[in-house]
Scaffold this active site. Sequence first.
Site, PDB file in Angstrom:
ATOM      1  N   ASP A 117      -9.326  -0.232   5.427  1.00 17.57           N
ATOM      2  CA  ASP A 117      -8.549  -0.706   6.577  1.00 17.57           C
ATOM      3  C   ASP A 117      -7.050  -0.771   6.291  1.00 17.57           C
ATOM      4  O   ASP A 117      -6.237  -0.705   7.191  1.00 17.57           O
ATOM      5  CB  ASP A 117      -9.025  -2.100   6.969  1.00 17.57           C
ATOM      6  N   GLN A 137      -7.246  -1.236  -1.720  1.00 16.08           N
ATOM      7  CA  GLN A 137      -8.339  -2.196  -1.899  1.00 16.08           C
ATOM      8  C   GLN A 137      -9.434  -2.075  -0.837  1.00 16.08           C
ATOM      9  O   GLN A 137     -10.614  -2.126  -1.154  1.00 16.08           O
ATOM     10  CB  GLN A 137      -7.761  -3.605  -1.928  1.00 16.08           C
ATOM     11  N   GLU A 176       0.801  -1.229   0.000  1.00 15.14           N
ATOM     12  CA  GLU A 176       0.000   0.000   0.000  1.00 15.14           C
ATOM     13  C   GLU A 176       0.832   1.276   0.000  1.00 15.14           C
ATOM     14  O   GLU A 176       0.522   2.230  -0.715  1.00 15.14           O
ATOM     15  CB  GLU A 176      -0.972   0.013   1.185  1.00 15.14           C
ATOM     16  N   ILE A 218      -5.272   1.224   4.381  1.00 15.15           N
ATOM     17  CA  ILE A 218      -4.629   2.509   4.075  1.00 15.15           C
ATOM     18  C   ILE A 218      -3.632   2.872   5.182  1.00 15.15           C
ATOM     19  O   ILE A 218      -2.714   3.653   4.976  1.00 15.15           O
ATOM     20  CB  ILE A 218      -5.682   3.625   3.890  1.00 15.15           C
ATOM     21  N   HIS A 260     -11.523  -5.338   6.341  1.00 16.23           N
ATOM     22  CA  HIS A 260     -12.246  -5.281   5.068  1.00 16.23           C
ATOM     23  C   HIS A 260     -13.471  -4.366   5.101  1.00 16.23           C
ATOM     24  O   HIS A 260     -14.267  -4.389   4.193  1.00 16.23           O
ATOM     25  CB  HIS A 260     -12.764  -6.671   4.645  1.00 16.23           C
TER      26      HIS A 260
END
Length: 792
Positions: free
Chosen positions: A563, A560, A538, A565, A605
């Site tokens: 959470d 995606q 990330e 990030i 998620h």
Amino acid sequence: MTESTLTPSKKLSFDEFKKEVLTDFKIAVLSRECSLLGRREVLTGKAKFGIFGGGKEVPQLAMAKAFKKGDWRSGYYRDQTFMMAIGEYSPQHFFASLYAHPDIKADSFSAGRQMNGHFATHSLNDDGTWKNLTSQYNVSSDISPTAGQMPRLLGLAEASKKFRAIDLLKDKTNLSINGNEVAWGTIGNASTSEGIFFETINAAGVLQVPMIISIWDDAYGISVPAKYQTTKENISEILKGFQRDENNKGYEMFIVDGWNYTQLVDVYNKAAKIAREEHVPVLIHVKELTQPQGHSTSGSHERYKNKERLEWEKENDCILKMRNWILQFELEDEEGEILKFVESEQEIIAIEKEAKKEVAIAKRKAWNAYMQPMIDERKDLLQLLDNAADKSQHKIFIDKLKRELASIDEPLRKNILSIGRKSLIYLRDEDFQEKEILQKWIQNYRDTQQPKYSSHLYSELDSKATNVKEIEPVYNDDTELVDARIVLRDNFDHILSIYDEVLIFGEDSGKIGDVNQGLEGLQDKYGIDRVYDTGIREVSIIGQGIGMAMRGLRPITEIQYLDYIFYATQVLTDDLATLHYRTVGKQKAPLIIRTRGHRLEGIWHSGSQMGSLINLFRGMYILVPRNMTKAAGFYNTLLKSDEPAIVIENLNGYRLKERMPDNLGEFTTPIGVVETVKEGNDITIVSYGSTLKIVEEASKDLSQVDIDVEIIDAQSLLPFDLNQDVLVSVQKTNRLIIIDEDVPGGASAYLLDEILNKQKAYHYMTVNPLRLLQNLIVPLTELMAIIFLSLL
Ligand SMILES: Cc1ncc(C[n+]2csc(CCOP(=O)(O)OP(=O)(O)O)c2C)c(N)n1
Ligand SMILES: [Mg+2]
């Protein structure tokens, strides 16, 4: 791995060569002299802190030679000599930034907003347009977290790759000439222990980008020696596996001693050629460097280096070694004549003396330029205080304040403003013209001085994102209802066809078109260079975005799930969110981050950790659309402007039905504007994201018992409700509930603070405002009951 040998990259006459060597030597000495005097300025209290480039001068001369116009640097605080060698840093500038002179003309890096040694060039004109980046040296603005420069470096390098690969970008010659630009990174040996160093190194090897990373190795990170930092105490040794070979792409690597001028020049020329022509990443491990004054002005290295090391550092100081080499250099030409750089040591001593003098003069000039405005401002205030004192019954106190201010040797704005304000306390019961003039001066002083320190967190241009006007989606009569992800997908399709500079990438974004298929089919349509997959990493995905955005591209990077990030938090908060502020608007990275969250059904998620985002990412926009049409509108708005933002899509919204607008790519969702989605008279409910849908459902049931709620979608958390529409609503309903999925003290607390303290809605409330944190234990019925009870 390549051990360097001297092979001059271009033929110079001896006189030219000699001139170049002596000029380089002078720059090195000038730089060292700045470091020495800079330390003294801090120790005598004229500056707060200093971190300098001593001991790393010679390799930076070599790097500067290979650094061409159009190239980019992403480095750290030791690169003082490099900056001087490319002509972007003078001794006077050195002292201006040490004193934190808050004028962009004096300290062009940050106008005193950053500590010294944090370098930058200007990418933007005053009107926000790009300068011609290919005809200037480009230095991306430094940040302090060790290795924080690495993710951005990756993006700066990747941009060249894109400019070379994408035909649509070929005419943007103010940004790139066929991707010939190299991105140069620098990092200290100890900082290579950071995870983001390894992550970025791996990603650059995968991507095969023109990135040259130099490791300045002085065997320490502040007081901690290499044996506690690096396996085998040797970073190039452990990175050997990245070396390219006949069968595999990878890195080219060089190892070179940091005092060996000729070898360094050779290595840097070779490295530049490989990276520039082949787009292959290069690693240069520069060893045997020193730190003659210790890490920074905060301490001395005698505390942690033993006698032998201190002695070794003295003997192996790169400038001393270069000096000896110059003195001893002899070359027999074709006629048998012996050529030398200098006839005697006196010539070298003369250069050193000259450098000392130049630095001393520059220091004086920088100090005077820094102090003079404040001395003038103090003079003005003293005069006004004098005038007011003569009329006041409290003359004795005002005179005392005057004496206090006049006696300060080096008055700062803080002193001036605080004395001015104190004087008003004594004058509070009096009324005469001189007091009024004084009052006005103080107010005006505050209004004009404060922006010097705090402007430009967001764009201040007319083109700023919050100025983009709303364009509503247009529907025709037989508009069909589709899965909401299709609205997003087709809008991205339009975006890619309208904006040549847009690239969309992330984990699973390419081949399958993201995990929720908002990009389905777009790689096939626009090619693998514009819509593509990345590794699972990330922070360097964000770095790719930052670097490419700084070079004029418009990346949309996908994280995606919200959470995840947080792996990138440091870089988002310290690099991206502050870039515009810390360069006073001279650099920008209008990166759009696309992610998804708000579905509190587990730990991962699905999170909705808005509280942390709004606090850490000030300087970016935080946008929380309730559906995919609103989200698509935000992407369109952001592309019509040029500021960084995070758009958090609703994870549970992709398969809900939405109508397909006709004006895809065109309609916009305004930033900083709330939307009243249902009007009502009894209570104002503010919510956002996926809880909004729940509130809408509850409101239908409540209407059956004659409770008429007004529902406001916040939509944009940073900034929130610039038009203060919530206030108007509360003036009508006199009641407020804020509902979201965050923790107590999170975004709902922030929203309440905005509504109570900024909008001053408190005066219109007849009952205590409520915050409700929607989660599994507060089902819909309970929500209804709470709303109902709050009305009693
Ligand atoms: C993430 C982070 N951790 C700690 C620090 C404090 N710090 C600043 S410089 C430094 C040492 C860096 O050493 P090295 O990378 O070898 O560079 P050098 O100063 O030796 O050139 C540390 C620990 C920081 N700035 N950022
Ligand atoms: Mg070090």
